[in-house]
Scaffold this motif. Structure first.
Motif, PDB file in Angstrom:
ATOM      1  N   GLN A  15       0.727  -1.285  -0.036  1.00 55.20           N
ATOM      2  CA  GLN A  15      -0.046  -0.071   0.077  1.00 55.20           C
ATOM      3  C   GLN A  15       0.836   1.419  -0.073  1.00 55.20           C
ATOM      4  O   GLN A  15       0.271   2.156  -0.755  1.00 55.20           O
ATOM      5  CB  GLN A  15      -1.106  -0.005   1.094  1.00 55.20           C
ATOM      6  CG  GLN A  15      -1.891   1.301   1.412  1.00 55.20           C
ATOM      7  CD  GLN A  15      -2.945   0.946   2.544  1.00 55.20           C
ATOM      8  OE1 GLN A  15      -2.427   0.469   3.349  1.00 55.20           O
ATOM      9  NE2 GLN A  15      -3.654   2.206   2.610  1.00 55.20           N
ATOM     10  N   GLN A  16       1.741   1.294   0.670  1.00 57.38           N
ATOM     11  CA  GLN A  16       2.692   2.616   0.855  1.00 57.38           C
ATOM     12  C   GLN A  16       3.812   2.717  -0.099  1.00 57.38           C
ATOM     13  O   GLN A  16       4.394   3.780  -0.357  1.00 57.38           O
ATOM     14  CB  GLN A  16       3.347   2.427   2.414  1.00 57.38           C
ATOM     15  CG  GLN A  16       2.604   2.526   3.505  1.00 57.38           C
ATOM     16  CD  GLN A  16       1.476   3.834   3.519  1.00 57.38           C
ATOM     17  OE1 GLN A  16       1.827   4.861   3.028  1.00 57.38           O
ATOM     18  NE2 GLN A  16       0.246   3.568   4.046  1.00 57.38           N
ATOM     19  N   GLY A  17       4.223   1.589  -0.542  1.00 56.95           N
ATOM     20  CA  GLY A  17       5.329   1.669  -1.476  1.00 56.95           C
ATOM     21  C   GLY A  17       6.906   1.549  -1.090  1.00 56.95           C
ATOM     22  O   GLY A  17       7.841   1.188  -1.977  1.00 56.95           O
ATOM     23  N   THR A  18       7.190   2.171  -0.004  1.00 53.57           N
ATOM     24  CA  THR A  18       8.465   2.451   0.563  1.00 53.57           C
ATOM     25  C   THR A  18       8.478   1.952   1.868  1.00 53.57           C
ATOM     26  O   THR A  18       7.392   1.861   2.512  1.00 53.57           O
ATOM     27  CB  THR A  18       8.713   3.930   0.469  1.00 53.57           C
ATOM     28  OG1 THR A  18       8.003   4.682   1.521  1.00 53.57           O
ATOM     29  CG2 THR A  18       8.634   4.495  -0.838  1.00 53.57           C
ATOM     30  N   LEU A  56      10.015  -0.161  -3.120  1.00 55.64           N
ATOM     31  CA  LEU A  56       9.994  -1.912  -2.695  1.00 55.64           C
ATOM     32  C   LEU A  56       8.968  -2.541  -3.542  1.00 55.64           C
ATOM     33  O   LEU A  56       8.027  -2.132  -3.669  1.00 55.64           O
ATOM     34  CB  LEU A  56       9.863  -2.190  -1.331  1.00 55.64           C
ATOM     35  CG  LEU A  56      10.812  -2.012  -0.135  1.00 55.64           C
ATOM     36  CD1 LEU A  56      10.434  -2.270   1.184  1.00 55.64           C
ATOM     37  CD2 LEU A  56      12.323  -2.614  -0.536  1.00 55.64           C
ATOM     38  N   ARG A  57       9.497  -3.958  -4.065  1.00 58.00           N
ATOM     39  CA  ARG A  57       8.500  -4.510  -4.938  1.00 58.00           C
ATOM     40  C   ARG A  57       8.464  -5.945  -4.471  1.00 58.00           C
ATOM     41  O   ARG A  57       9.553  -6.518  -4.116  1.00 58.00           O
ATOM     42  CB  ARG A  57       8.964  -4.554  -6.238  1.00 58.00           C
ATOM     43  CG  ARG A  57       7.884  -5.458  -7.161  1.00 58.00           C
ATOM     44  CD  ARG A  57       8.747  -5.408  -8.833  1.00 58.00           C
ATOM     45  NE  ARG A  57       9.906  -6.108  -8.801  1.00 58.00           N
ATOM     46  CZ  ARG A  57      10.018  -7.555  -8.831  1.00 58.00           C
ATOM     47  NH1 ARG A  57       8.938  -8.216  -8.759  1.00 58.00           N
ATOM     48  NH2 ARG A  57      11.200  -7.670  -9.064  1.00 58.00           N
ATOM     49  N   LEU A  58       7.223  -6.308  -4.187  1.00 59.18           N
ATOM     50  CA  LEU A  58       6.746  -7.651  -3.546  1.00 59.18           C
ATOM     51  C   LEU A  58       7.406  -8.890  -4.828  1.00 59.18           C
ATOM     52  O   LEU A  58       7.044  -8.553  -6.074  1.00 59.18           O
ATOM     53  CB  LEU A  58       5.580  -8.110  -3.363  1.00 59.18           C
ATOM     54  CG  LEU A  58       4.994  -7.106  -2.055  1.00 59.18           C
ATOM     55  CD1 LEU A  58       3.781  -7.687  -1.683  1.00 59.18           C
ATOM     56  CD2 LEU A  58       6.088  -7.135  -0.830  1.00 59.18           C
ATOM     57  N   THR A  59       7.931  -9.912  -4.157  1.00 53.15           N
ATOM     58  CA  THR A  59       8.417 -11.029  -5.189  1.00 53.15           C
ATOM     59  C   THR A  59       7.252 -12.095  -5.511  1.00 53.15           C
ATOM     60  O   THR A  59       6.248 -11.707  -4.932  1.00 53.15           O
ATOM     61  CB  THR A  59       9.564 -11.802  -4.656  1.00 53.15           C
ATOM     62  OG1 THR A  59       9.192 -12.350  -3.283  1.00 53.15           O
ATOM     63  CG2 THR A  59      10.902 -10.874  -4.354  1.00 53.15           C
ATOM     64  N   ALA A  60       7.295 -12.787  -6.136  1.00 52.78           N
ATOM     65  CA  ALA A  60       6.255 -13.878  -6.440  1.00 52.78           C
ATOM     66  C   ALA A  60       5.826 -14.549  -5.034  1.00 52.78           C
ATOM     67  O   ALA A  60       4.757 -14.659  -4.838  1.00 52.78           O
ATOM     68  CB  ALA A  60       6.768 -14.996  -7.426  1.00 52.78           C
ATOM     69  N   ALA A  61       7.060 -14.678  -4.367  1.00 50.17           N
ATOM     70  CA  ALA A  61       6.671 -15.327  -2.947  1.00 50.17           C
ATOM     71  C   ALA A  61       5.876 -14.261  -1.984  1.00 50.17           C
ATOM     72  O   ALA A  61       4.964 -14.654  -1.073  1.00 50.17           O
ATOM     73  CB  ALA A  61       7.657 -15.584  -2.020  1.00 50.17           C
ATOM     74  N   GLY A  62       6.265 -12.859  -2.015  1.00 47.85           N
ATOM     75  CA  GLY A  62       5.677 -11.882  -1.316  1.00 47.85           C
ATOM     76  C   GLY A  62       4.255 -11.703  -1.749  1.00 47.85           C
ATOM     77  O   GLY A  62       3.412 -11.555  -1.037  1.00 47.85           O
ATOM     78  N   GLU A  63       4.005 -11.912  -3.167  1.00 47.22           N
ATOM     79  CA  GLU A  63       2.474 -11.759  -3.665  1.00 47.22           C
ATOM     80  C   GLU A  63       1.820 -13.086  -3.115  1.00 47.22           C
ATOM     81  O   GLU A  63       0.570 -12.533  -2.707  1.00 47.22           O
ATOM     82  CB  GLU A  63       2.680 -11.713  -5.018  1.00 47.22           C
ATOM     83  CG  GLU A  63       3.285 -10.604  -5.727  1.00 47.22           C
ATOM     84  CD  GLU A  63       2.396  -9.115  -5.543  1.00 47.22           C
ATOM     85  OE1 GLU A  63       1.174  -9.293  -5.289  1.00 47.22           O
ATOM     86  OE2 GLU A  63       2.903  -8.133  -5.900  1.00 47.22           O
TER      87      GLU A  63
END
Length: 294
Positions: A15-18, A56-63
């Motif tokens: 939601q926040q991006g950073t 920050l970008r979520l990885t496949a695991a993060g998603e």
């Protein structure tokens, strides 16, 4: 391993991006937030985010974890809201356990105004317990126990709500009806009606007949108060009930109540509840209402 905190962190990152904004939204330091995720990645053996400049970008695991977060976190929040409302007495359920058969008429007087005052609180009345009323209270099957015979334990508070006298009920035409009190020997030829309760828990046996080594001619079970009193009025037998209940029926039925012995049998109705719940608003209000309806 994976816990609610991690779900909240990844939801905030998305939601926040950073990292900075996510940490601020969770009232955490950046280092604490970063350390917790690094520890999780070490346990999972897979990264859950990647840095892209300041973002920050979520990885496949993060998603995948985020999918779980989006499904589970609202349920946590909803449940916490409900619990908060219950704690404030705004909604909930009140499960009442009854160890006093004749108290249903009294309970109706308490329930009616209570339901009007607490429209979002549901009420259920239970009578059959696997381990008895006290066991049902300890195992959270019920929230309040109505009983004339409390078993005191450290975790349960019993509050007396009203006093009464347990009395013998006979037909108005019965030869005992002219007396003010009865002695045990006078009941030896009588048919006794009672609720479906073990004889050792009936006061007429435990406090009156048994100590005098006396008994009745026959003991019959009747489940409803109205039928029991109709049978007594018809001359079929006698029964023992709270005096306040007999008085309610005496104006319409040819019955008379007598004292058990010269001293009578004095009783109290108690409400038992778990000590850690004494401050719940609607529970304490139910008890206050019960005390004014005795």
């Amino acid at each position: 391993m994976l816990g609610r905190f991690h779900l909240e962190v990844l939801a905030a990152i998305k939601q926040q991006g950073t990292l900075t904004q996510a940490a601020e939204s969770l009232n955490l330091s950046q280092s604490a937030l970063s350390h917790s995720i690094k520890k999780l990645e070490g346990q999972l053996k897979v990264p859950v985010w990647q840095k892209e400049g300041r973002n920050l970008r979520l990885t496949a695991a993060g998603e995948r974890i985020l999918i779980l977060a989006n499904r589970v976190l609202p349920q946590f929040q909803h449940t916490e809201l409900l619990l908060s409302q219950i704690a404030r007495g705004e909604m909930g359920s009140l499960r009442i356990g009854m160890e006093c058969h004749p108290c249903y008429q009294w309970l109706l007087k308490v329930i009616e105004p209570f339901l009007q005052k607490w429209p979002e609180v549901d009420i259920d009345v239970k009578q059959e317990f696997q381990f008895g009323g006290l066991g049902a209270l300890h195992s959270y099957e019920i929230d309040i126990l109505v009983t004339p015979d409390p078993l005191f334990t450290p975790k349960v508070a019993y509050l007396p709500v009203f006093d009464y006298e347990h009395r013998l009920v006979v037909p108005a035409s019965h030869h005992l009806a002219k007396q003010d009190f009865v002695i045990p020997e006078q009941l030896s030829d009588e048919v006794l009606f009672s609720y479906p309760v073990e004889p050792q828990r009936l006061d007429i046996f435990s406090q009156f007949l048994n100590p005098a080594k006396c008994t009745v001619k026959k003991h019959k079970i009747i489940e409803t108060t109205e039928i029991m009193l109709q049978m007594v009025a018809a001359g079929r037998g006698i029964c023992a009930l709270p005096g306040w209940l007999v008085d309610e029926f005496a104006s319409t039925l040819p019955i008379k109540s007598l004292r058990f012995g010269k001293q009578g049998i004095k009783k109290q109705i108690f409400l038992g509840m778990r000590k850690d719940e004494e401050q719940i608003n609607y529970l304490s209000d139910f008890i206050a209402q019960a005390r004014t309806s005795g």
